[in-house]
Design a protein around this motif. Sequence first.
Motif, PDB file in Angstrom:
ATOM      1  N   ASP A  86      32.424  56.898  19.856  1.00 35.05           N
ATOM      2  CA  ASP A  86      33.759  56.269  19.803  1.00 35.05           C
ATOM      3  C   ASP A  86      34.461  56.570  18.484  1.00 35.05           C
ATOM      4  OD1 ASP A  86      33.136  55.208  22.266  1.00 35.05           O
ATOM      5  OD2 ASP A  86      32.438  53.309  21.448  1.00 35.05           O
TER       6      ASP A  86
ATOM      7  N   THR B  63      37.960  54.950  16.146  1.00 37.61           N
ATOM      8  CA  THR B  63      38.331  53.550  16.384  1.00 37.61           C
ATOM      9  C   THR B  63      37.920  52.645  15.239  1.00 37.61           C
ATOM     10  OG1 THR B  63      36.255  53.136  17.550  1.00 37.61           O
ATOM     11  CG2 THR B  63      38.135  53.852  18.861  1.00 37.61           C
TER      12      THR B  63
ATOM     13  N   ASP C  48      36.691  58.832  21.084  1.00 40.67           N
ATOM     14  CA  ASP C  48      36.768  57.660  21.943  1.00 40.67           C
ATOM     15  C   ASP C  48      37.694  57.915  23.130  1.00 40.67           C
ATOM     16  OD1 ASP C  48      36.207  54.729  22.343  1.00 40.67           O
ATOM     17  OD2 ASP C  48      38.394  54.686  22.255  1.00 40.67           O
TER      18      ASP C  48
END
Length: 596
Positions: free
Chosen positions: A496, A499, A518
């Motif tokens: 991810d 983020t 992500d």
Amino acid sequence: MMYQGWASLQLWGLLASGIIIMLLVLLAWLWRRVRHVEQTSRYMQTLMDSLPDLLWVKDEQSRFLFVNARFNKIFGRAPKSLIGLTDYDLTDAVQAEAYVQDDRQVLRSGESLQREELICGEQGNKVWAETIKMPVFDERDRLVGTAGIARDITARKQAELLLREMAHQDYLTRLPNRPALAGRIEQILLRARSEACCVALFFFDLDNFKDLNDSRGHSTGDGLLRQIAERLQGVLGPYDAIGRFGGDEFVVVLGNQSSRLAAVRAGQQLRALFEVPFELDGVEYAISSSIGMSCFPDDGDDYETLVRNADMAMYHAKAQGKHRITEYNPQMGEENLRRISMEQQLRDALRRQELSLHYQPKLSVCRHEVVGMEVLLRWHNPVLGTVSPAQFIPVAEQSRLILEIGEWVLEEAMQQNLAWQRQGLPLLPMAVNISALQVHQHDFVPRLISRMTRLGYPGSRLELELTEGVVMEGAIPVRRYFEQLRQLGVRISIDDFGTGYSNLGYLSRFPLDTLKIDRSFVSDIDAQPDKQQIVRAIVQLARSLSVSVVAEGVENQQELACVEALGVDELQGYLFSRPLPAELFSHYLGATRGVA
């Protein structure tokens, strides 16, 4: 006598002819030598001009003796016109003085100097460069000047700048993200303590926004989120703050309230902002929000407590019918009770073997062949039904059950992969998510190595996926752990990516193999230039770190074409396959003839 005179003349004639012939030979040799030198010089100039880097040579007074074509391009002058000039003739005095000081340092020390610097041309051209400046010696080993080579790293610098902004800003709304908002709220609370005023924190969650996203598309949802952010931001004062927590959640802090009653009235005014429909592309959208409110000092003395209590109040607002504001009160313990209940059910799930593993393939960009898989944890409870990992993983981590679950996942996944190999399927690299709690266990690496040895599982077929938070904590022992694992062939990736907060300096020193973009940046990327810019920056950063890039959440052909054009290396998403239980995944591998 006449004969002797004639002979003497003949001798002198022969000598003169010999001298002339020798002179002609010498002149021919010199001419060829000059041509050779000129030709060699032209070859060297052509070679230097073909390089993409800036090259130059200066004398002891920092006057240019040689520059290549790339140098000329930056400063917009003909090559010969630069010879004999100094940096003061080419750029502003402050910048020129910095360049000259570098030359003097190299001449004093006799050693090379390396730095990153901004090169400014006469026409306003600005190029970030990684520069090496070195001493030049003559044939007697005397210092006679300096030479330099500068590599253009402007694209990398721009990528780093964008990612630094992302570390403090929400990419979509440009509002502060969670870490940045935390710092701002602490400042507001510090002032409130000194002036004995009330601070109100409001946790917004948009009602039924997922349905709007599903029906109208993510591009419409994103456009509306931007409008909501602008509308909320437009009513804030100098002692207030706003941030986006992700998804459809916003936090607004009003820092100069005279009382709790005044805070409630201010919250009603914020809620009233949603009474006016939002308009996008000529279409009106009625959007409501459930709002939870907590106040300093009544409901908490710090940021975390105030956010937690406002979040709890927001869930009560939703339960009471949505589109309302609800104040926190100490009796709101249902969320904690739910968490405690889930923790006990999760303990029972381990004992009853309710947990299972699903596997999602990863494919190469080049040939769309299966080159690996990600292991995903699933929980199906007879009473609760299928429980989302987003619900039970935080409970597992808070209760430290994740340590036991993590051990089970590694054991089960390795055994399954080896079982597939015995069935004649390829032993594909397998990515397993690792919790921060697991990583910080002092015996994590020895236990993992022991397990691989016992099972006969090769390290080259294991990849550990970490969150950005684990990597960016910067703990030296953690870095050493993964350096040990990489020596065994185990790969390390960040899941991810984009983020969380990315300390780019530490990122470059961490033993890392892969960045996984992500899925929020991949969704509808073909229609959203801002997401394309973010992915392009991540790919550029990955290239500078010599790591690969995986695009998660690819769901359609348009997204596939876009991420491929942006230069990712591997793909993962519903377009190719959903996460599958072991039996179905083996069928998938057989059908696709996956290769390692």
